[in-house]
Design a protein around this motif. Structure first.
Motif, mmCIF file in Angstrom:
data_model
loop_
_atom_site.group_PDB
_atom_site.id
_atom_site.type_symbol
_atom_site.label_atom_id
_atom_site.label_comp_id
_atom_site.label_asym_id
_atom_site.label_seq_id
_atom_site.Cartn_x
_atom_site.Cartn_y
_atom_site.Cartn_z
ATOM 1 N N SER A 29 0.985 -1.313 -0.076
ATOM 2 C CA SER A 29 -0.138 0.009 0.133
ATOM 3 C C SER A 29 0.976 1.229 -0.154
ATOM 4 O O SER A 29 2.015 1.219 0.379
ATOM 5 N N VAL A 30 0.152 2.476 -0.442
ATOM 6 C CA VAL A 30 1.061 3.749 -0.406
ATOM 7 C C VAL A 30 0.151 4.568 0.180
ATOM 8 O O VAL A 30 -1.167 4.777 -0.255
ATOM 9 N N ALA A 31 0.700 5.695 0.898
ATOM 10 C CA ALA A 31 -0.262 6.459 1.417
ATOM 11 C C ALA A 31 0.680 7.928 1.574
ATOM 12 O O ALA A 31 1.849 7.823 1.743
ATOM 13 N N LEU A 32 -0.167 8.945 1.362
ATOM 14 C CA LEU A 32 0.512 10.335 1.731
ATOM 15 C C LEU A 32 0.342 10.683 3.211
ATOM 16 O O LEU A 32 -0.824 10.395 3.677
ATOM 17 N N ASP A 33 1.104 11.569 3.652
ATOM 18 C CA ASP A 33 0.785 12.044 5.111
ATOM 19 C C ASP A 33 -0.276 13.369 5.012
ATOM 20 O O ASP A 33 -0.784 13.923 3.733
ATOM 21 N N LEU A 58 4.445 6.903 2.739
ATOM 22 C CA LEU A 58 4.422 5.630 3.643
ATOM 23 C C LEU A 58 4.181 4.485 2.666
ATOM 24 O O LEU A 58 2.902 4.489 2.224
ATOM 25 N N VAL A 59 5.306 3.515 2.523
ATOM 26 C CA VAL A 59 4.789 2.438 1.594
ATOM 27 C C VAL A 59 4.980 1.283 2.459
ATOM 28 O O VAL A 59 6.039 0.953 2.947
ATOM 29 N N ASP A 109 -5.257 9.249 3.533
ATOM 30 C CA ASP A 109 -4.865 9.643 2.309
ATOM 31 C C ASP A 109 -4.045 8.438 1.545
ATOM 32 O O ASP A 109 -2.883 8.415 0.986
ATOM 33 N N VAL A 110 -4.572 7.126 1.651
ATOM 34 C CA VAL A 110 -4.154 6.085 1.026
ATOM 35 C C VAL A 110 -4.248 6.111 -0.599
ATOM 36 O O VAL A 110 -5.524 5.971 -0.781
ATOM 37 N N ILE A 111 -3.352 6.140 -1.064
ATOM 38 C CA ILE A 111 -3.425 6.263 -2.796
ATOM 39 C C ILE A 111 -3.542 5.060 -3.142
ATOM 40 O O ILE A 111 -3.781 4.745 -4.528
ATOM 41 N N LYS A 112 -3.113 3.763 -2.690
ATOM 42 C CA LYS A 112 -3.071 2.500 -3.206
ATOM 43 C C LYS A 112 -2.963 1.375 -2.297
ATOM 44 O O LYS A 112 -2.173 1.717 -1.451
ATOM 45 N N SER A 113 -3.894 0.490 -2.247
ATOM 46 C CA SER A 113 -3.607 -0.558 -1.546
ATOM 47 C C SER A 113 -3.974 -1.714 -2.028
ATOM 48 O O SER A 113 -4.850 -2.087 -2.861
ATOM 49 N N ALA A 114 -2.891 -2.767 -1.877
ATOM 50 C CA ALA A 114 -3.110 -4.096 -2.570
ATOM 51 C C ALA A 114 -3.321 -5.157 -1.550
ATOM 52 O O ALA A 114 -3.004 -6.131 -1.499
ATOM 53 N N GLU A 125 -7.707 4.001 -3.690
ATOM 54 C CA GLU A 125 -7.964 4.071 -4.894
ATOM 55 C C GLU A 125 -6.978 3.705 -5.711
ATOM 56 O O GLU A 125 -5.723 3.648 -5.425
ATOM 57 N N ASP A 126 -7.053 2.949 -6.886
ATOM 58 C CA ASP A 126 -6.032 2.396 -7.753
ATOM 59 C C ASP A 126 -5.573 3.341 -8.612
ATOM 60 O O ASP A 126 -6.213 3.871 -9.649
#
Lengths: 144, 144
Positions: A86-90, A97-98, B118-123, B133-134
């Motif tokens: 997962s990837v998030a911005l603060d 944060l990956v 603000d999670v911009i990708k989650s797998a 959001e993908d």
């Protein structure tokens, strides 16, 4: 490789993300890699728009190497790849944060994380006690 | 408050630590705050030598605010203090990991961590799915 400027280089990064990303003057944001299941903080790298785009779209954590001034797909030479979970911005959109699944050691020294070897203070009873150095024993803790 | 230079300001920081600390051109290093028991990555702040010294010696996480150009003892206004449990440098001595006991919310928005919203990708199956959001569905993952 062009000269780094304050304007982010053209990148296919999702414009909605690029618009809110707050970069340092060198066009980078710090990216924390965390093992998704154990919570270990593995390392901190740097991403520009393109590195973030590649991290989001390839499933492999990709950084911008400040020392080598090139993209760096973690594990390409060591085999110690980071599979992106997962990837998030603060809240300020200036840090990433990956959460990853780290294969093998995250650190180039062979340690699991880049923070294992150099504990400069530890007040957690029983934790890191062997490697702890008291860096400020002359000043008592406040508010505790 | 003086003008920031590339030379770190005089600070009582342990000279053995100061000698190996690798600062950005603004004299700062990123500092990751992690909840010591749950492993949550709470936030990322910035420290100069003096902020690191205060963090090591007062037991309270202290940052340098880049926007306000002043020291910032986390929780002094909000009450959401960070009690320092351990402090480590990474293998390059250019990043600090502070394990803390966070009182209340780490984020100024009231969220527990600065990375919750603000999670911009989650797998990760089942994790963060509601807010995911993908950001790159057109490119398949490599090497998985």
């Amino acid at each position: 490789m062009g000269v780094m400027t304050r304007t982010p280089p053209p990148s296919p990064l999702d414009p909605a993300i690029a618009a809110r990303l707050k970069r340092s003057t060198d066009g980078l944001v710090p990216a924390i890699a965390q093992q998704y299941d154990t919570g270990e903080v593995l390392m901190l790298g740097w991403m520009n728009d393109e590195a973030l785009h590649r991290t989001l779209t390839t499933g492999r954590c990709t950084y911008w190497s400040r020392s080598r001034q090139e993209y760096w797909v973690k594990g390409d030479t060591s085999g110690h790849v980071q599979h992106v979970k997962s990837v998030a911005l603060d809240c300020d959109a200036d840090t990433v944060l990956v959460k990853v699944d780290q294969v093998g050691a995250a650190c180039h020294t062979g340690a699991r994380t880049c923070f294992d070897a150099d504990v400069i203070k530890s007040a957690v009873s029983g934790e890191d006690a062997a490697s702890a150095e008291d860096a400020g024993s002359d000043v008592p803790p406040l508010g505790q």
